[in-house]
Design a protein around this motif. Sequence first.
Motif, short mmCIF file in Angstrom:
data_model
loop_
_atom_site.label_atom_id
_atom_site.label_comp_id
_atom_site.label_asym_id
_atom_site.label_seq_id
_atom_site.Cartn_x
_atom_site.Cartn_y
_atom_site.Cartn_z
N GLY A 68 0.82 -1.20 0.00
CA GLY A 68 0.00 0.00 0.00
C GLY A 68 0.86 1.25 0.00
N ARG A 69 0.23 2.36 0.34
CA ARG A 69 0.91 3.64 0.40
C ARG A 69 0.80 4.22 1.80
NH1 ARG A 69 -2.21 3.79 -4.36
NH2 ARG A 69 -0.90 3.71 -6.22
N LEU A 70 1.89 4.79 2.29
CA LEU A 70 1.90 5.46 3.59
C LEU A 70 2.15 6.94 3.37
CD1 LEU A 70 4.04 3.16 5.89
CD2 LEU A 70 1.59 3.43 5.88
N SER A 71 1.34 7.78 3.98
CA SER A 71 1.56 9.21 3.86
C SER A 71 2.65 9.66 4.83
CB SER A 71 0.27 9.98 4.14
OG SER A 71 -0.05 9.89 5.52
N TYR A 72 3.22 10.80 4.55
CA TYR A 72 4.28 11.31 5.42
C TYR A 72 3.73 11.64 6.81
CZ TYR A 72 2.65 16.12 4.58
OH TYR A 72 1.91 17.27 4.51
N ARG A 73 2.46 12.00 6.89
CA ARG A 73 1.86 12.28 8.20
C ARG A 73 1.71 11.01 9.03
NH1 ARG A 73 -1.12 17.43 8.05
NH2 ARG A 73 -0.88 18.26 5.96
N ALA A 74 1.34 9.90 8.38
CA ALA A 74 1.18 8.64 9.10
C ALA A 74 2.52 8.12 9.59
CB ALA A 74 0.52 7.61 8.19
N ILE A 75 3.57 8.28 8.80
CA ILE A 75 4.91 7.83 9.21
C ILE A 75 5.37 8.63 10.42
CG2 ILE A 75 7.32 7.71 8.51
CD1 ILE A 75 6.30 7.26 5.63
N GLU A 76 5.18 9.94 10.38
CA GLU A 76 5.60 10.78 11.51
C GLU A 76 4.76 10.51 12.75
OE1 GLU A 76 7.68 13.59 13.72
OE2 GLU A 76 8.15 12.52 11.88
N ALA A 77 3.46 10.28 12.58
CA ALA A 77 2.60 9.98 13.74
C ALA A 77 3.01 8.67 14.39
CB ALA A 77 1.14 9.92 13.30
N ALA A 78 3.34 7.66 13.59
CA ALA A 78 3.78 6.37 14.14
C ALA A 78 5.12 6.52 14.85
CB ALA A 78 3.88 5.33 13.02
N ARG A 79 6.03 7.30 14.28
CA ARG A 79 7.33 7.52 14.93
C ARG A 79 7.17 8.21 16.28
NH1 ARG A 79 11.17 11.18 15.82
NH2 ARG A 79 9.86 12.86 15.04
N ARG A 80 6.28 9.22 16.32
CA ARG A 80 6.05 9.91 17.59
C ARG A 80 5.36 9.03 18.61
NH1 ARG A 80 4.53 16.20 16.59
NH2 ARG A 80 6.37 16.71 15.38
N ALA A 81 4.49 8.12 18.16
CA ALA A 81 3.83 7.20 19.09
C ALA A 81 4.84 6.25 19.72
CB ALA A 81 2.75 6.41 18.36
N ILE A 82 5.80 5.78 18.92
CA ILE A 82 6.83 4.89 19.45
C ILE A 82 7.69 5.62 20.47
CG2 ILE A 82 8.94 3.63 18.85
CD1 ILE A 82 7.61 2.94 16.17
N ILE A 83 8.14 6.82 20.13
CA ILE A 83 8.99 7.59 21.04
C ILE A 83 8.23 7.95 22.32
CG2 ILE A 83 10.14 9.82 21.33
CD1 ILE A 83 11.08 9.57 18.47
N GLY A 84 6.97 8.34 22.18
CA GLY A 84 6.17 8.68 23.35
C GLY A 84 5.99 7.51 24.30
N GLN A 85 5.76 6.31 23.74
CA GLN A 85 5.62 5.13 24.58
C GLN A 85 6.91 4.83 25.33
OE1 GLN A 85 3.29 3.13 25.60
NE2 GLN A 85 4.70 1.72 26.59
N PHE A 86 8.04 4.96 24.66
CA PHE A 86 9.33 4.69 25.32
C PHE A 86 9.61 5.73 26.41
CE2 PHE A 86 11.04 2.41 21.35
CZ PHE A 86 10.43 1.25 21.75
N HIS A 87 9.27 6.98 26.17
CA HIS A 87 9.52 8.00 27.18
C HIS A 87 8.62 7.79 28.41
CE1 HIS A 87 12.48 10.45 25.26
NE2 HIS A 87 11.74 10.63 24.18
N ARG A 88 7.37 7.38 28.17
CA ARG A 88 6.48 7.13 29.30
C ARG A 88 6.94 5.91 30.10
NH1 ARG A 88 2.77 8.64 25.47
NH2 ARG A 88 2.37 6.50 24.81
N ALA A 89 7.38 4.87 29.43
CA ALA A 89 7.71 3.63 30.11
C ALA A 89 9.10 3.64 30.73
CB ALA A 89 7.60 2.46 29.13
N MET A 90 10.07 4.28 30.06
CA MET A 90 11.46 4.13 30.49
C MET A 90 12.11 5.42 30.94
SD MET A 90 12.57 1.68 27.37
CE MET A 90 14.24 1.51 27.93
N SER A 91 11.49 6.55 30.74
CA SER A 91 12.00 7.89 31.07
C SER A 91 13.43 8.09 30.55
CB SER A 91 11.87 8.17 32.56
OG SER A 91 12.69 7.30 33.30
N GLY A 92 14.40 8.30 31.42
CA GLY A 92 15.76 8.63 30.99
C GLY A 92 16.54 7.47 30.40
N GLN A 93 16.11 6.25 30.69
CA GLN A 93 16.83 5.09 30.19
C GLN A 93 16.78 5.00 28.66
OE1 GLN A 93 15.34 1.45 31.73
NE2 GLN A 93 17.02 0.22 30.94
N PHE A 94 15.67 5.41 28.06
CA PHE A 94 15.56 5.38 26.60
C PHE A 94 16.51 6.38 25.96
CE2 PHE A 94 13.60 7.16 22.74
CZ PHE A 94 13.75 6.06 21.94
#
Length: 171
Positions: A68-94
């Motif tokens: 399929g096709r991925l828009s640039y907005r969807a790629i950036e939203a997924a990247r931010r979701a991954i980073i946000g989850q790691f920051h919430r779960a691991m704080s400074g360790q990530f």
Amino acid sequence: MLLRKYLLVTEFQVSKCGSHTVKIRRDVLYPKRTKFSKYRKGRCSRGREPDGTQLGFGRYGTKSCRAGRLSYRAIEAARRAIIGQFHRAMSGQFRRNGKIWVRVLADLPITGKPAEVRMGRGKGNPTGWIARVSTGQISFEMDGVSLSNARQAATLAAHKPCSSTKFVLWS
């Protein structure tokens, strides 16, 4: 998979990383210059491509289940979701150990005509960017995090693009 080199441009920082040039707008990577300003849609390959189907950098990743096709907005939203989850779960360790690789780049312009415009008069202006994703292609890779945190981040990121993905482990 053809590796391209990019120039990363922000309002405050410029870093060079290759032959193609890339400009950032709202923290989104897209090419600064392309050979042609407008491309045809083309077809997304339905079969498995040999390039980009294996984990190359990290221990965990997300793999697309269909083409399929991925828009640039969807790629950036997924990247931010991954980073946000790691920051919430691991704080400074990530920040010390964790790393994320984005393996897809939106490099094809999508054109669109404004509303209530008559037929004809050529192709519309570029409005956004997409990436063609084939079946089994790795979208994101993660390393330096625990398995449970990586799995949670992958499920959060799977909701952002409109294509189904699967969590994969390095073996």
